[in-house]
Design a protein around this motif. Structure first.
Motif, PDB file in Angstrom:
ATOM      1  N   ILE A 147      42.345 -21.085 -17.983  1.00  0.00           N
ATOM      2  CA  ILE A 147      43.458 -20.515 -17.232  1.00  0.00           C
ATOM      3  C   ILE A 147      44.080 -21.631 -16.393  1.00  0.00           C
ATOM      4  CG2 ILE A 147      44.176 -18.791 -15.543  1.00  0.00           C
ATOM      5  CD1 ILE A 147      43.184 -17.580 -18.200  1.00  0.00           C
ATOM      6  N   LYS A 148      45.215 -22.103 -16.872  1.00  0.00           N
ATOM      7  CA  LYS A 148      45.926 -23.183 -16.187  1.00  0.00           C
ATOM      8  C   LYS A 148      47.262 -23.371 -16.888  1.00  0.00           C
ATOM      9  CE  LYS A 148      45.257 -27.896 -14.565  1.00  0.00           C
ATOM     10  NZ  LYS A 148      44.424 -29.100 -14.650  1.00  0.00           N
ATOM     11  N   GLY A 149      48.235 -23.865 -16.179  1.00  0.00           N
ATOM     12  CA  GLY A 149      49.546 -24.089 -16.771  1.00  0.00           C
ATOM     13  C   GLY A 149      50.541 -23.074 -16.260  1.00  0.00           C
ATOM     14  N   SER A 150      51.701 -23.004 -16.911  1.00  0.00           N
ATOM     15  CA  SER A 150      52.759 -22.176 -16.342  1.00  0.00           C
ATOM     16  C   SER A 150      53.432 -21.201 -17.300  1.00  0.00           C
ATOM     17  CB  SER A 150      53.839 -23.095 -15.753  1.00  0.00           C
ATOM     18  OG  SER A 150      54.391 -23.913 -16.766  1.00  0.00           O
ATOM     19  N   LYS A 151      53.085 -21.233 -18.592  1.00  0.00           N
ATOM     20  CA  LYS A 151      53.867 -20.408 -19.515  1.00  0.00           C
ATOM     21  C   LYS A 151      53.036 -19.904 -20.692  1.00  0.00           C
ATOM     22  CE  LYS A 151      57.850 -20.753 -22.580  1.00  0.00           C
ATOM     23  NZ  LYS A 151      58.868 -21.648 -23.122  1.00  0.00           N
ATOM     24  N   VAL A 152      53.254 -18.633 -21.027  1.00  0.00           N
ATOM     25  CA  VAL A 152      52.746 -18.051 -22.269  1.00  0.00           C
ATOM     26  C   VAL A 152      53.865 -18.211 -23.296  1.00  0.00           C
ATOM     27  CG1 VAL A 152      52.087 -15.912 -23.446  1.00  0.00           C
ATOM     28  CG2 VAL A 152      51.293 -16.338 -21.124  1.00  0.00           C
ATOM     29  N   GLY A 153      53.545 -18.708 -24.475  1.00  0.00           N
ATOM     30  CA  GLY A 153      54.540 -18.795 -25.530  1.00  0.00           C
ATOM     31  C   GLY A 153      54.940 -17.404 -25.986  1.00  0.00           C
ATOM     32  N   ILE A 154      56.175 -17.277 -26.438  1.00  0.00           N
ATOM     33  CA  ILE A 154      56.653 -15.988 -26.957  1.00  0.00           C
ATOM     34  C   ILE A 154      57.326 -16.219 -28.306  1.00  0.00           C
ATOM     35  CG2 ILE A 154      56.934 -14.931 -24.681  1.00  0.00           C
ATOM     36  CD1 ILE A 154      59.954 -15.327 -24.987  1.00  0.00           C
ATOM     37  N   TYR A 155      57.406 -15.145 -29.074  1.00  0.00           N
ATOM     38  CA  TYR A 155      58.208 -15.206 -30.292  1.00  0.00           C
ATOM     39  C   TYR A 155      58.816 -13.846 -30.577  1.00  0.00           C
ATOM     40  CZ  TYR A 155      54.017 -13.635 -32.975  1.00  0.00           C
ATOM     41  OH  TYR A 155      52.926 -12.970 -33.450  1.00  0.00           O
ATOM     42  N   TRP A 156      59.990 -13.900 -31.139  1.00  0.00           N
ATOM     43  CA  TRP A 156      60.777 -12.724 -31.475  1.00  0.00           C
ATOM     44  C   TRP A 156      60.731 -12.569 -32.994  1.00  0.00           C
ATOM     45  CZ3 TRP A 156      63.313 -10.262 -27.350  1.00  0.00           C
ATOM     46  CH2 TRP A 156      63.308 -10.975 -26.151  1.00  0.00           C
ATOM     47  N   THR A 157      60.361 -11.387 -33.476  1.00  0.00           N
ATOM     48  CA  THR A 157      60.300 -11.168 -34.924  1.00  0.00           C
ATOM     49  C   THR A 157      61.237 -10.043 -35.335  1.00  0.00           C
ATOM     50  OG1 THR A 157      58.476  -9.582 -34.796  1.00  0.00           O
ATOM     51  CG2 THR A 157      57.889 -11.895 -35.071  1.00  0.00           C
ATOM     52  N   GLU A 158      61.768 -10.214 -36.512  1.00  0.00           N
ATOM     53  CA  GLU A 158      62.653  -9.221 -37.107  1.00  0.00           C
ATOM     54  C   GLU A 158      62.045  -8.887 -38.461  1.00  0.00           C
ATOM     55  OE1 GLU A 158      67.008 -10.004 -36.667  1.00  0.00           O
ATOM     56  OE2 GLU A 158      66.804 -10.368 -38.814  1.00  0.00           O
ATOM     57  N   ASN A 159      61.711  -7.629 -38.676  1.00  0.00           N
ATOM     58  CA  ASN A 159      61.079  -7.224 -39.929  1.00  0.00           C
ATOM     59  C   ASN A 159      62.049  -7.326 -41.096  1.00  0.00           C
ATOM     60  OD1 ASN A 159      58.481  -6.415 -38.892  1.00  0.00           O
ATOM     61  ND2 ASN A 159      59.554  -4.714 -37.928  1.00  0.00           N
ATOM     62  N   GLY A 160      61.543  -7.812 -42.218  1.00  0.00           N
ATOM     63  CA  GLY A 160      62.347  -7.835 -43.432  1.00  0.00           C
ATOM     64  C   GLY A 160      62.464  -6.428 -43.990  1.00  0.00           C
ATOM     65  N   ILE A 161      63.641  -6.076 -44.451  1.00  0.00           N
ATOM     66  CA  ILE A 161      63.892  -4.759 -45.042  1.00  0.00           C
ATOM     67  C   ILE A 161      64.607  -4.982 -46.363  1.00  0.00           C
ATOM     68  CG2 ILE A 161      65.131  -2.561 -44.788  1.00  0.00           C
ATOM     69  CD1 ILE A 161      62.879  -2.822 -42.792  1.00  0.00           C
ATOM     70  N   GLY A 162      64.064  -4.451 -47.460  1.00  0.00           N
ATOM     71  CA  GLY A 162      64.696  -4.617 -48.761  1.00  0.00           C
ATOM     72  C   GLY A 162      64.891  -6.093 -49.076  1.00  0.00           C
ATOM     73  N   PRO A 163      66.121  -6.496 -49.371  1.00  0.00           N
ATOM     74  CA  PRO A 163      66.365  -7.902 -49.730  1.00  0.00           C
ATOM     75  C   PRO A 163      66.419  -8.843 -48.512  1.00  0.00           C
ATOM     76  CG  PRO A 163      68.406  -6.666 -49.832  1.00  0.00           C
ATOM     77  CD  PRO A 163      67.311  -5.664 -49.554  1.00  0.00           C
ATOM     78  N   ARG A 164      66.443  -8.291 -47.310  1.00  0.00           N
ATOM     79  CA  ARG A 164      66.535  -9.124 -46.107  1.00  0.00           C
ATOM     80  C   ARG A 164      65.155  -9.659 -45.730  1.00  0.00           C
ATOM     81  NH1 ARG A 164      68.124  -5.968 -41.025  1.00  0.00           N
ATOM     82  NH2 ARG A 164      65.946  -6.078 -40.462  1.00  0.00           N
ATOM     83  N   ASN A 165      65.053 -10.979 -45.583  1.00  0.00           N
ATOM     84  CA  ASN A 165      63.791 -11.606 -45.185  1.00  0.00           C
ATOM     85  C   ASN A 165      63.463 -11.333 -43.730  1.00  0.00           C
ATOM     86  OD1 ASN A 165      63.376 -12.827 -47.669  1.00  0.00           O
ATOM     87  ND2 ASN A 165      64.454 -14.704 -47.092  1.00  0.00           N
ATOM     88  N   SER A 166      62.174 -11.473 -43.399  1.00  0.00           N
ATOM     89  CA  SER A 166      61.767 -11.442 -41.995  1.00  0.00           C
ATOM     90  C   SER A 166      62.365 -12.658 -41.305  1.00  0.00           C
ATOM     91  CB  SER A 166      60.245 -11.496 -41.878  1.00  0.00           C
ATOM     92  OG  SER A 166      59.684 -10.359 -42.450  1.00  0.00           O
TER      93      SER A 166
END
Length: 178
Positions: A80-99
């Motif tokens: 436990i040290k430092g200043s930031k938790v990494g984050i990521y934003w995801t978009e689910n793939g639907i049909g022909p659209r990729n994640s």
């Protein structure tokens, strides 16, 4: 005990599975990361697991640790040290659209890990296996050095998820030998 090492971040996903990130106003937020997912899967199979990472001292880290603890994962060695938790934003793939994924992990506590953050001798004392992914050493030279140090101390078998992403290895451009 099976030891896993890597970054765990907070994942933001539109609540409506068909929505794109730029359309959504409601998001599900949950911890995620391949090495923590391995620890959870193995723990669900009845194996003793321990997850090693570095997180800042804040409420988000407490949420992440509580999440891991609900799967009976040993979190005692999380630094436990430092200043930031990494984050990521995801978009689910639907049909022909990729994640689709957007990462925000620059300057996270994990990326700024130090060799003396962990007592690997103590961590590996009861280890029967060590697992990490190819993403971790790609994130920063510091993570690479910590992982090499862990591997030099480790005496148990090792498994590696050889996930490779060329664009993550930017730090290594200055030192091709590494």
């Amino acid at each position: 005990m099976i030891i896993t090492f890597g970054e765990i971040m907070l994942r933001f996903t539109p609540k409506n599975i068909s929505e794109r990130i730029n359309q959504a106003i409601d998001f599900t937020v949950e911890p995620g990361g391949s090495e923590s997912n391995v620890a959870i899967a193995l723990s669900n199979l009845g194996l003793k697991t321990c997850f090693i990472t570095k997180l800042p001292e804040n409420q988000l880290s407490k949420k992440i640790i509580q999440y891991l603890n609900q799967f009976s994962i040993n979190t005692e060695f999380i630094k436990i040290k430092g200043s930031k938790v990494g984050i990521y934003w995801t978009e689910n793939g639907i049909g022909p659209r990729n994640s689709f994924v957007i990462y925000d992990r620059e300057n996270s506590s994990f990326i700024n890990i130090e060799k003396d953050d962990f007592d690997w001798e103590n961590i590996f004392k009861n280890s029967i296996w060590f697992h990490f992914s190819g993403i971790s050493p790609a994130l920063s030279e510091k993570v690479f050095d910590v992982l090499i140090n862990a591997l030099e101390i480790n005496k148990s078998p090792v498994s590696v998820d050889l996930n490779f992403r060329q664009k993550l290895w930017n730090w290594a451009e200055k030192d091709k030998e590494k």
